[in-house]
Design an enzyme around this catalytic site. Structure first.
Site: not given
Ligand code: GCU
Length: 467
Positions: A300, A304, A391, A441
């Site tokens: 997540s 990144k 998402w 997720h």
């Molecule tokens: C939120 C955010 C995402 C991210 C995620 C996470 O959903 O919008 O961009 O990847 O959190 O880090 O769990």
């Protein structure tokens, strides 16, 4: 006190490509030879509201991706050498300018006190148990009075440790402290600031957080395959909230703590990626660690971060991005799921300030996330998605991996080697691999064997399975 400053090693990654622009239309990928990849504006942009994301593939606008092979003069690299000497440095600078901010400098890393070493028996895999050596250490990051510290947790297969053999390592930042990654009661509890979540009281973790995220860090299973597993808490480098900058590592690196920030000022993702490199500095001083086989993994927002860490630091032998989504592997031009507008409004501290200017103007961004994905080349890269994680735009992550392929090709390597979106649960690709798991997720046990398989195939590892 042992001083462990490890100078950056020469690049093992020699990133590079061929002249292609890539047009992606409603999920179909069309290769367009040559051209500057002029973005096409589309009036029918989809909604960007967090409460009303676009999940309709038919409403995804048409767009053309920037040609990642191009250097500053608009000439596309046709060889690995041209990519390395001209286009890669240029594209990397563009990512710094428009998305993540300037790369942060290395600092000397020092062990505070002694490295704690313990022999432990972990439960798993399944009904079995696994003998492990657990290392824990506090690292001081830099020489300045205000230098930050982080706690690192590392497990090694006991037999390999006893034989003084070095093993490949998966290194992953975590969301809630090292103690949340395992039920092992000997793991130090983090004292750093934490977002409110289960088991967190007044922004500090309590015993109730122990083991909460253990599903994301299958130590026994990976140790029994012959890997070591290391982790540190992302909040040690940048507390994950919009006002976290003064308490982050950034001031100790000479960056502004507050006030008007330059447009390419690094944010939390840059600080987390820098933290991964400092942990790697320390790992590389350990004889138990195969320094040619440290694999950075992230889920997540930390997925990144893993991609950016791999882009900044060629010492990471392989990169794994799990459900990294917007600002990670997913293409920003695809208006599906989270958008630049939404992410920069909700998490303004993650990126450099300039990224925010592209809210609703994604088609004008000089880079897209395939540029980030390509930075791993020619090293192996795993991009993983989950079907229920709309998402994060699973298809946008896949298409980004497709579009980055020409850089691996410059090295005579096959990236994904397919443009057909795979069925759920099937891993596809060669130097770039992809799977979309069933479910939501998360990072789960079933994702990890894919990562280990790739490491063995592409890094030529033959880790000794624990008995
Ligand atoms: C939120 C955010 C995402 C991210 C995620 C996470 O959903 O919008 O961009 O990847 O959190 O880090 O769990």
């Amino acid at each position: 006190m042992l001083r462990e400053h490890v100078a950056d090693k020469q690049s093992r990654a020699n990133p590079c490509w061929r002249q292609v622009g890539v047009a992606l239309v409603a999920g179909a990928c069309v290769l367009v030879t040559g051209g500057r990849g002029t973005p096409m504006m589309d009036a029918a942009a989809a909604p960007t509201d967090v409460a009303d994301p676009n999940y309709d593939e038919a409403a995804v606008r048409a767009f053309t991706l920037p040609n990642i092979l191009e250097g500053p003069d608009g000439v596309a690299a046709k060889s690995a050498t041209a990519w390395e000497q001209t286009s890669r440095p240029y594209q990397f600078r563009q990512l710094q300018r428009f998305v993540y901010g300037q790369v942060l400098p290395p600092v000397p890393v020092t062990v505070v006190g002694e490295v704690e070493r313990a022999e432990v028996i972990l439960s798993g895999p399944g009904d079995a148990t696994t003998a492990a050596v657990r290392l824990q250490t506090r690292l001081r990051l830099g020489d300045r009075k205000d230098a930050a510290e982080t706690a690192v947790l590392c497990y090694l297969p006991a037999e390999a440790a006893a034989a003084q053999a070095s093993v490949p390592i998966f290194l992953k930042l975590n969301f809630a402290g090292n103690q949340a990654e395992t039920t092992d009661e000997g793991v130090w509890m983090t004292t750093s600031w934490m977002r409110d979540r289960k088991g967190v009281v007044a922004h500090r973790a309590t015993e109730a957080t122990r083991g909460l995220n253990a599903r994301r860090f299958p130590v026994a299973e990976m140790l029994s395959r012959g890997y070591g597993m290391a982790t540190a808490y992302c909040g040690d480098f940048f507390p994950d909230h919009a006002d976290g900058r003064p308490d982050s590592v950034l001031p100790s690196l000479g960056r502004p703590a507050e006030g008007e920030l330059p447009p390419d000022e690094p944010g939390a993702i840059a600080a987390w990626a820098w933290g991964l490199s400092r942990v790697l500095d320390w790992l590389n001083t350990r004889p138990e660690v195969d320094e040619d086989a440290v694999i950075v993994v992230g889920h997540s927002r930390l997925g990144k971060t893993a991609l950016w860490a791999g882009a900044c630091d060629p010492r990471f032998a392989m990169v794994v991005s799990n459900e990294s989504g917007c600002g990670g592997a997913a293409l920003s031009r695809r208006n599906y799921g989270e958008t630049v507008g939404v992410i920069t409004a909700r998490f303004p501290h993650w990126f450099c300030p300039r990224f925010r200017e592209y809210a609703g103007r994604e088609l004008e961004l000089p880079v897209d996330q395939h540029t980030l994905v390509a930075m791993t080349a020619p090293r192996p890269l795993y991009v993983a998605s989950a079907e229920g994680d709309r998402w994060a735009d699973p298809r946008g992550e896949f298409l980004s991996a497709v579009a980055a392929g020409p850089v691996w090709r410059l090295y005579g390597r096959v990236g994904l080697g397919t443009r057909a979106y795979p069925e759920v649960g099937r891993s596809v690709g060669e130097y770039v691999r992809y799977h979309v798991r069933a479910g939501r997720h998360d990072l789960l046990l079933e994702d990890w064997p894919h990562f280990a398989d790739m490491a063995e195939d592409m890094l030529g590892l033959t880790p000794e399975p624990a008995r």
